[in-house]
Design an enzyme around this catalytic site. Structure first.
Site, PDB file in Angstrom:
ATOM      1  N   CYS A 176      -1.538   1.745  -3.049  1.00  0.00           N
ATOM      2  CA  CYS A 176      -2.532   2.812  -2.801  1.00  0.00           C
ATOM      3  C   CYS A 176      -1.936   4.217  -2.780  1.00  0.00           C
ATOM      4  O   CYS A 176      -2.461   5.114  -3.431  1.00  0.00           O
ATOM      5  CB  CYS A 176      -3.213   2.598  -1.448  1.00  0.00           C
ATOM      6  N   TYR A 185      -9.427  -3.157 -10.760  1.00  0.00           N
ATOM      7  CA  TYR A 185      -9.101  -1.889 -10.103  1.00  0.00           C
ATOM      8  C   TYR A 185      -7.862  -1.237 -10.730  1.00  0.00           C
ATOM      9  O   TYR A 185      -7.872  -0.070 -11.092  1.00  0.00           O
ATOM     10  CB  TYR A 185      -8.700  -2.145  -8.646  1.00  0.00           C
ATOM     11  N   GLU A 209     -25.701  14.516  -1.214  1.00  0.00           N
ATOM     12  CA  GLU A 209     -27.090  14.623  -0.764  1.00  0.00           C
ATOM     13  C   GLU A 209     -28.028  13.705  -1.547  1.00  0.00           C
ATOM     14  O   GLU A 209     -29.101  13.346  -1.073  1.00  0.00           O
ATOM     15  CB  GLU A 209     -27.577  16.072  -0.824  1.00  0.00           C
ATOM     16  N   CYS A 236       0.824  -1.213   0.000  1.00  0.00           N
ATOM     17  CA  CYS A 236       0.000   0.000   0.000  1.00  0.00           C
ATOM     18  C   CYS A 236       0.860   1.266   0.000  1.00  0.00           C
ATOM     19  O   CYS A 236       0.659   2.158  -0.817  1.00  0.00           O
ATOM     20  CB  CYS A 236      -0.944  -0.005   1.192  1.00  0.00           C
ATOM     21  N   LYS A 240      -0.040   5.401  -6.075  1.00  0.00           N
ATOM     22  CA  LYS A 240      -1.099   5.430  -7.104  1.00  0.00           C
ATOM     23  C   LYS A 240      -1.976   6.659  -6.943  1.00  0.00           C
ATOM     24  O   LYS A 240      -2.229   7.379  -7.891  1.00  0.00           O
ATOM     25  CB  LYS A 240      -1.910   4.139  -7.005  1.00  0.00           C
ATOM     26  N   GLU A 274      -7.605   2.246 -12.986  1.00  0.00           N
ATOM     27  CA  GLU A 274      -6.960   3.391 -12.334  1.00  0.00           C
ATOM     28  C   GLU A 274      -5.775   3.899 -13.157  1.00  0.00           C
ATOM     29  O   GLU A 274      -5.617   5.106 -13.371  1.00  0.00           O
ATOM     30  CB  GLU A 274      -6.505   3.003 -10.923  1.00  0.00           C
ATOM     31  N   HIS A 285     -26.445  20.500   1.471  1.00  0.00           N
ATOM     32  CA  HIS A 285     -26.709  21.151   0.188  1.00  0.00           C
ATOM     33  C   HIS A 285     -25.816  22.369  -0.030  1.00  0.00           C
ATOM     34  O   HIS A 285     -25.591  23.108   0.912  1.00  0.00           O
ATOM     35  CB  HIS A 285     -28.182  21.587   0.153  1.00  0.00           C
TER      36      HIS A 285
HETATM   37  P1  NDP Z   1      -8.314  -7.640 -10.201  1.00  0.00           P
HETATM   38  O1  NDP Z   1      -8.481  -9.010  -9.695  1.00  0.00           O
HETATM   39  O2  NDP Z   1      -9.187  -6.554  -9.674  1.00  0.00           O
HETATM   40  O3  NDP Z   1      -8.453  -7.632 -11.778  1.00  0.00           O
HETATM   41  C1  NDP Z   1      -7.707  -8.472 -12.582  1.00  0.00           C
HETATM   42  C2  NDP Z   1      -8.127  -8.250 -14.002  1.00  0.00           C
HETATM   43  O4  NDP Z   1      -7.260  -8.942 -14.866  1.00  0.00           O
HETATM   44  C3  NDP Z   1      -9.528  -8.744 -14.279  1.00  0.00           C
HETATM   45  O5  NDP Z   1     -10.148  -7.836 -15.149  1.00  0.00           O
HETATM   46  C4  NDP Z   1      -9.287 -10.095 -14.931  1.00  0.00           C
HETATM   47  O6  NDP Z   1     -10.290 -10.477 -15.830  1.00  0.00           O
HETATM   48  C5  NDP Z   1      -8.012  -9.809 -15.699  1.00  0.00           C
HETATM   49  N1  NDP Z   1      -7.236 -11.004 -15.977  1.00  0.00           N
HETATM   50  C6  NDP Z   1      -6.879 -11.983 -15.120  1.00  0.00           C
HETATM   51  N2  NDP Z   1      -6.141 -12.922 -15.746  1.00  0.00           N
HETATM   52  C7  NDP Z   1      -6.015 -12.512 -17.028  1.00  0.00           C
HETATM   53  C8  NDP Z   1      -5.392 -13.044 -18.163  1.00  0.00           C
HETATM   54  N3  NDP Z   1      -4.751 -14.198 -18.107  1.00  0.00           N
HETATM   55  N4  NDP Z   1      -5.482 -12.362 -19.330  1.00  0.00           N
HETATM   56  C9  NDP Z   1      -6.158 -11.196 -19.395  1.00  0.00           C
HETATM   57  N5  NDP Z   1      -6.779 -10.653 -18.353  1.00  0.00           N
HETATM   58  C10 NDP Z   1      -6.720 -11.294 -17.176  1.00  0.00           C
HETATM   59  O7  NDP Z   1      -6.776  -7.336  -9.990  1.00  0.00           O
HETATM   60  P2  NDP Z   1      -5.896  -6.022 -10.023  1.00  0.00           P
HETATM   61  O8  NDP Z   1      -4.588  -6.483 -10.504  1.00  0.00           O
HETATM   62  O9  NDP Z   1      -6.579  -4.912 -10.750  1.00  0.00           O
HETATM   63  O10 NDP Z   1      -5.834  -5.628  -8.483  1.00  0.00           O
HETATM   64  C11 NDP Z   1      -5.513  -6.589  -7.482  1.00  0.00           C
HETATM   65  C12 NDP Z   1      -6.292  -6.320  -6.231  1.00  0.00           C
HETATM   66  O11 NDP Z   1      -5.762  -5.191  -5.578  1.00  0.00           O
HETATM   67  C13 NDP Z   1      -7.750  -5.992  -6.455  1.00  0.00           C
HETATM   68  O12 NDP Z   1      -8.547  -7.148  -6.450  1.00  0.00           O
HETATM   69  C14 NDP Z   1      -8.101  -5.072  -5.339  1.00  0.00           C
HETATM   70  O13 NDP Z   1      -8.681  -5.813  -4.286  1.00  0.00           O
HETATM   71  C15 NDP Z   1      -6.780  -4.485  -4.915  1.00  0.00           C
HETATM   72  N6  NDP Z   1      -6.732  -3.066  -5.304  1.00  0.00           N
HETATM   73  C16 NDP Z   1      -7.576  -2.185  -4.706  1.00  0.00           C
HETATM   74  C17 NDP Z   1      -7.577  -0.857  -5.068  1.00  0.00           C
HETATM   75  C18 NDP Z   1      -8.514   0.095  -4.420  1.00  0.00           C
HETATM   76  O14 NDP Z   1      -9.058  -0.221  -3.371  1.00  0.00           O
HETATM   77  N7  NDP Z   1      -8.773   1.258  -5.010  1.00  0.00           N
HETATM   78  C19 NDP Z   1      -6.665  -0.358  -6.088  1.00  0.00           C
HETATM   79  C20 NDP Z   1      -5.833  -1.363  -6.673  1.00  0.00           C
HETATM   80  C21 NDP Z   1      -5.876  -2.663  -6.280  1.00  0.00           C
HETATM   81  P3  NDP Z   1     -11.627 -11.249 -15.365  1.00  0.00           P
HETATM   82  O15 NDP Z   1     -12.528 -10.206 -14.793  1.00  0.00           O
HETATM   83  O16 NDP Z   1     -12.130 -11.817 -16.628  1.00  0.00           O
HETATM   84  O17 NDP Z   1     -11.203 -12.260 -14.369  1.00  0.00           O
END
Ligand code: NDP
Length: 449
Positions: free
Chosen positions: A47, A176, A439, A42, A50, A180, A434
């Site tokens: 976090c 996510y 709201e 983080c 980012k 982002e 407001h």
């Molecule tokens: P996520 O699990 O959110 O997303 C992974 C993405 O990659 C999905 O869209 C998935 O597709 C895709 N994917 C997985 N495998 C493949 C592949 N082989 N080929 C192509 N696409 C693929 O992971 P992130 O890496 O974005 O983030 C990790 C975690 O970190 C998040 O789950 C979140 O909990 C945390 N995080 C939180 C944030 C916040 O609170 N603002 C910010 C950043 C991270 P599909 O949907 O089809 O599985």
């Protein structure tokens, strides 16, 4: 038997640091081992950096809006190197604070890689330490699919340290991190293509948020392509050449993968201690973060429950209370508010409409689609949207969602109400603030027909 420590924590990220200092506060002798930098994902590469980049990238739109409010903004230039240097200085400062917190709490920080060698022992280099309890809080690491040429791709780790701002970047993934970073690079002036293999980005989020974010991202000029993936990556003089599933090719300076994160358990010695893991490598734990080995515990991303910093912190705190203050506390994983720092941002808590339809006999949907006041003079066409999902039988608000300016800030307060199980009538009894976007959450009167 006398142990070297009452608690040995592996990993000084959000969960490990919280558990260490709280346990120490209860009189435990605590050591925390960290092989990289104190602060974990983080603070060091997640976090915090980012969000600093999100702020930086949003200025391009803010300068545009300023003119509608009577400001004349002169020539705008952006220097990536300055941003990265300032961001790094801030991360150094925060790491210093974390170190101070640990030292102030009487926790011993040990530098280096720790490997579990038994239910009560840990090795670091030549040294072996014994501990009554071991807490594993080693987090996760970006995972990338096995695509030919994947070694030419970067992850969010490297994106935070690029020498130069890429002029053209392809981002693979629809979660996510992908949305982002697509917003970050677009705001800074790069050409951004985002490729997502499924039908719509942000799988698992409410469909209205997903569809609206996709629309807004495209309106900002992000080339978001769904139902599309990469089959091969080649290195070229200018950067990379991607071959896509539809047979076309795409050239860019950089390709970044944001395809999920995997628990950091490889080579940690868990087998030696007999600690059970799932096929993903995640450590299996119960509601009290206990593994199958009585003296070994795990919190945070390494358990792959909910990969969010505040959840790891809560798990770490609950562990310390349970094990070192005789106050059993389990961490609740329901109604967790979270934000996606996309542009526009998303704030969400509770069930999606689809989940609520599955769970309850009847639900009511309240929604509001509006133009935030700032955009009236500011000129942006970006809209905001709020949504409440109510269980008809009890009147309780079981889901609250927002996309639009300030959604991340707004959802925290709404999250308290949803977690507390308040009803729509109680939302309506609350006086509106407001003029604000927030709201809308107390002003939505008529359910969707
Ligand atoms: P996520 O699990 O959110 O997303 C992974 C993405 O990659 C999905 O869209 C998935 O597709 C895709 N994917 C997985 N495998 C493949 C592949 N082989 N080929 C192509 N696409 C693929 O992971 P992130 O890496 O974005 O983030 C990790 C975690 O970190 C998040 O789950 C979140 O909990 C945390 N995080 C939180 C944030 C916040 O609170 N603002 C910010 C950043 C991270 P599909 O949907 O089809 O599985």
């Amino acid at each position: 038997m006398a142990f070297d420590y009452d608690l040995f924590v592996i990993g000084a990220g959000s969960g490990g640091v919280r558990a260490s200092r709280i346990a120490s506060g209860f009189g435990a002798r605590v050591a925390v081992a960290e092989e990289f930098r104190v602060g974990g994902t983080c603070v060091i590469r997640g976090c915090v950096p980012k969000k600093l980049l999100v702020y930086a990238s949003h200025f391009s739109e803010d300068f545009e809006s300023a003119e509608g409010f009577g400001w004349t903004v002169g020539e705008r230039t952006f220097d990536w190197k300055t941003l990265i240097a300032n961001k790094d200085a801030e991360i150094d400062r925060l790491e210093g604070l974390y170190n101070q917190t640990l030292a102030g709490a009487g926790v011993e920080t040990l530098r280096g890689r720790a490997v579990v060698t038994g239910p009560n022992s840990v090795r670091m280099g030549e040294k072996t330490y014994s501990a009554e309890k071991i807490l594993i809080a080693v987090g996760g690491w970006p995972q990338m699919p096995d695509v030919p040429g994947i070694e030419h791709a970067i992850t969010s780790n490297e994106a935070l340290h690029l020498e130069d701002l890429p002029k053209r970047i392809v981002i693979v993934g629809g979660g996510y991190i992908a949305v982002e970073f697509a917003g970050i690079f677009k705001g800074m002036g790069a050409d951004v293509v985002q490729l997502y293999r499924g039908e719509q980005i942000l799988r698992g989020f409410d469909d209205d948020l997903r569809n609206r974010l996709a629309k807004e991202m495209r309106a900002k000029g992000i080339d978001l392509r769904v139902g599309c993936n990469v089959t091969a990556i080649e290195k070229t003089k200018a950067g990379v050449l991607l071959t896509l599933t539809d047979g076309t090719t795409l050239e860019a300076d950089t390709v970044m993968y944001a395809t999920g994160r995997t628990p950091n358990t490889k080579g940690l010695g868990l087998e030696t201690a007999g600690v059970e893991t799932a096929s993903s490598g995640a450590i299996k734990v119960d509601a009290y973060s206990r593994t199958n080995v009585a003296s070994v515990f795990a919190v945070g991303d390494v358990t792959d429950r909910v990969q969010l910093t505040p959840v790891a912190i809560k798990e770490g705190h609950a562990f310390a209370l349970t094990e070192f203050n005789n106050t059993p506390v389990s961490t609740e994983h329901d109604a967790i508010p979270s934000a996606v720092f996309s542009q526009p941002p998303i704030g969400t808590v509770g069930l999606t409409e689809a989940e609520a339809r599955d769970k309850f006999t009847a639900i009511e949907i309240y929604e509001s689609d509006f133009r935030p006041m700032k955009h009236t003079l500011g000129g942006s066409a970006e809209r905001a949207y709020t949504k409440l999902i109510v269980d008809t039988a009890t009147g309780k608000v079981v889901g609250a969602h927002m996309i639009g300016l300030d959604a991340a800030e707004i959802i925290q307060g709404v999250g308290i109400a949803v977690k507390a199980g308040l009803t729509k009538t109680q939302f309506d009894a609350t006086v509106a603030v407001h003029p604000s976007s927030a709201e809308e959450f107390v002003l939505m009167r008529n359910p969707r027909p």
